[in-house]
Design a protein around this motif. Structure first.
Motif: not given
Lengths: 233, 405
Positions: A81, A84, A98, A100, A112-113, A115, B1, B4, B9, B12, B16-17, B312, B316-317, B321, B324, B326, B329
């Protein structure tokens, strides 16, 4: 020169309903810095599997893979990860922004990932959006942008951590020919002017014509690997 | 990460929902609000019972005459005429006894000027205000000397004051007739309100117990002894000591039943508060069940959310990400839902409690500890019910998640 990608004897075997399918069979391939490689082949040829392995989304069943001189085939999930996050950039057929979520926030996500501090994230994201020519759309949501614009945002997102390699999986597959042409031109500019190494998977000869080198897969083997003159810009 | 980034994350993703997030929280909101309201009502009821018992006096023990049997008919407690002022003086010498006040009760018609009123006349000792924790509103209380001389002095309760002096003039120094005997008013008692049994405690006139015996009842016995133990801890010991002292004084030997009874108000208080505690427990239990149901709601929605957001998660992965991250989050999303729901629930609960005490006129107490516990518990619910879906999300293979249709 140290290759970006050095794949030796990579084999991938899937187990599907008790039947093993050999998706890749002993692939050897080297990609040097600054190359623009198009990977072609019909569906089922193994080109997507190959891209997933190079993109460290999947592991080979056998063989070794070195990324920028480091053997990465034995790394655990977290280390993969992290690589990547810092060394690879992804562009997908369906843009995969993503929903919305504004363009700039989408571009910030990989940072963000990785850091990166919040203040730097905003600045870098804006820089990259400018670089791909959609800075004016930074607050737009994906559903307020055209396909070409979304793909440009996705390309900006792939650039934010200064990756050693950008992997694009059918990046023009969902675009009309005009938008596709413009996105391909962007890839070429990034490759020629910024020296970014790009590996692109496609089945359209028109798209592959933008690359310097075309590798064709068939039935898990490399059928041909040729350097070509690019299509005129 | 860092934390904060994780929080932002998760926030947000929830924003979104919006409507779904709100509906998911509803379960926790209702659960926590129910906890707050029921605990507030329970604690309020218990506190008011305790206050009513405390208003009866500090560490109070009441000695009553026993039953007497006349031609086979037993009168019940208080029927016998066995307690004397001398018993009271003897009890007062016991260690652990702070004060004793005998009580002689009579019901008489009283007259002040043109007004008259029937009320309870209690003949008591000067220690009465201490024993009953009942302060004066004005004037003075009568003294030991007044008791010794059976003086014709009286202290009035507020209900009596209102009925005999409706024009609001001060009763101090004025003269009233009790059963035709003139008494001088020397003081008035502070208002005490209703007793735990709904009696108006202010509807009373206090006179020296000697005066009551000599001039009103004509008896030599008293109707009760009010005893104040020096501390709450010594109440039980004092109760035993009084019993053995009075058995000795009244020459009662083992098989014979006592001709008196010592009642301990702490027993009454304990019984009342344990009933309250059981009620509180039951109500809080019901409320906790509803919180758990709310938690299951969160788990349900988080599971749906993980399935719906599989692509999604894959994205993210792919963008870097870790598994851990994920997990964190999705867990954060669940805890956020439950904690924000819990906080809103506390607010709704406080408003609900205020409405209940306003409309139903019930006394309520919102315990801070209850509020904190409710919020913490809802956070725990989030962690507990959020973990499974979050783990499920983190175990997805990036490539399969990305391919998910």
């Amino acid at each position: 020169m140290r290759p970006v990608v050095d794949v030796r004897g990579v084999t991938k075997i899937y187990d599907l309903d008790g039947q093993s399918i050999r998706a890749l069979d002993g692939i050897d391939l080297t990609i040097d810095p600054g190359e623009f490689v198009a990977v072609m082949g019909p569906s089922g040829s193994g080109k997507s599997t190959f891209m997933h392995i190079v993109g460290m989304l999947d592991r080979p069943t056998a063989g070794t893979y070195s990324l920028e001189g480091t053997d990465v085939s034995q790394l655990d999930g977290d280390a993969r990860a992290d690589i990547r996050s810092r060394r690879l950039g992804f562009v997908f057929q369906a843009y995969n922004l993503l929903a919305r979520t504004s363009a700039i926030e989408n571009v910030e996500l990989p940072m963000v990932y990785a850091g990166v501090p919040a203040a730097d994230r905003r600045r870098i994201a804006l820089e990259k959006l400018e670089e791909v020519g959609v800075a004016q759309l930074k607050d737009h949501l994906p559903n307020q942008m055209s396909g070409g614009q979304q793909q440009r945002v996705a390309i900006a997102r792939s650039l934010v951590n200064d990756p050693g390699l950008i992997l694009a999986d059918e990046p023009t597959g969902a675009l009309d020919s005009k938008a596709a042409e413009s996105v391909m031109r962007l890839f070429r500019d990034l490759n020629e002017q910024r020296g970014i190494t790009i590996m692109l998977v496609t089945h359209e000869p028109d798209v592959a014509a933008h690359a310097k080198r075309v590798v064709t897969f068939r039935d898990g083997h490399i059928l041909s690997d040729a350097t070509q003159d690019r299509k005129a810009a | 990460m860092n934390t904060r980034a994780t929080l932002s994350l998760a926030m947000r993703a929830l924003l979104r929902n919006r409507s779904r997030s709100l509906l998911t929280m509803l379960g926790v909101i209702i659960g926590v609000a129910a906890v707050i309201v029921t605990v507030a009502i329970g604690v309020g009821a218990r506190t008011s019972v305790q206050q009513q018992i405390a208003s009866l006096g500090s560490n109070l023990l009441i000695v009553q005459p026993g039953s007497v049997t006349t031609s086979g008919a037993r009168t019940g407690y208080g029927g016998a005429s066995t307690l004397t002022p001398a018993d009271g003086l003897a009890v007062a010498t016991l260690p652990g006894v702070a004060a004793v006040s005998p009580t002689v009760t009579a019901r008489e018609q009283i007259v002040a000027g043109t007004q008259n009123w029937q009320t309870t006349i209690d003949g008591v000792a000067p220690t009465y205000t201490f024993v009953r924790s009942w302060p004066l509103a004005s004037g003075t209380f009568f003294s030991e000397q007044d008791v010794a001389s059976a003086a014709k002095v009286a202290v009035l309760g507020q209900t009596v004051v209102q009925n005999l002096y409706p024009d609001g003039s001060s009763p101090i120094g004025s003269s009233i007739l009790i059963d035709g005997v003139p008494f001088t008013v020397v003081g008035t008692l502070a208002p005490l309100g209703q007793s735990g049994m709904g009696q108006d405690q202010d509807d009373t006139v206090l006179v020296p117990y000697t005066s009551a015996m000599e001039r009103l009842t004509g008896q030599t016995t008293v109707s009760a002894l009010d005893v104040s133990a020096s501390s709450a801890a010594s109440v039980d010991t004092v109760q035993t000591e009084i019993t053995s002292l009075l058995e000795q004084r009244h020459r009662i030997v083992a098989p014979q039943p006592d001709d008196f009874q010592v009642r301990n108000l702490q027993d009454v208080a304990a019984a009342a508060s344990s009933t309250g505690a059981i009620m509180e427990f039951l109500l809080a239990g019901v409320a906790a069940v509803s919180l758990i149901v709310g938690g299951i709601g969160i788990m349900n929605i988080m599971l749906v959310s993980v399935t719906e957001r599989t692509r999604e998660i894959g994205l993210r992965m792919a963008l870097g990400a870790r598994a851990k991250t994920i997990l964190r989050q999705f867990l954060t999303e669940a805890v956020m839902l439950s904690t924000v729901g819990g906080t809103i629930g506390v607010c709704v609960g406080i408003v609900g409690t205020l409405l209940v005490s306003l409309l139903a006129k019930w006394s309520t107490v919102i315990p801070i500890s209850g509020v904190i516990a409710a919020v913490l518990f809802s956070a725990l619910v989030g962690i507990f019910f959020g973990y499974y879906p979050a783990r499920k999300a983190s175990l997805l293979s990036p490539i399969e998640a990305l391919r998910f249709e």
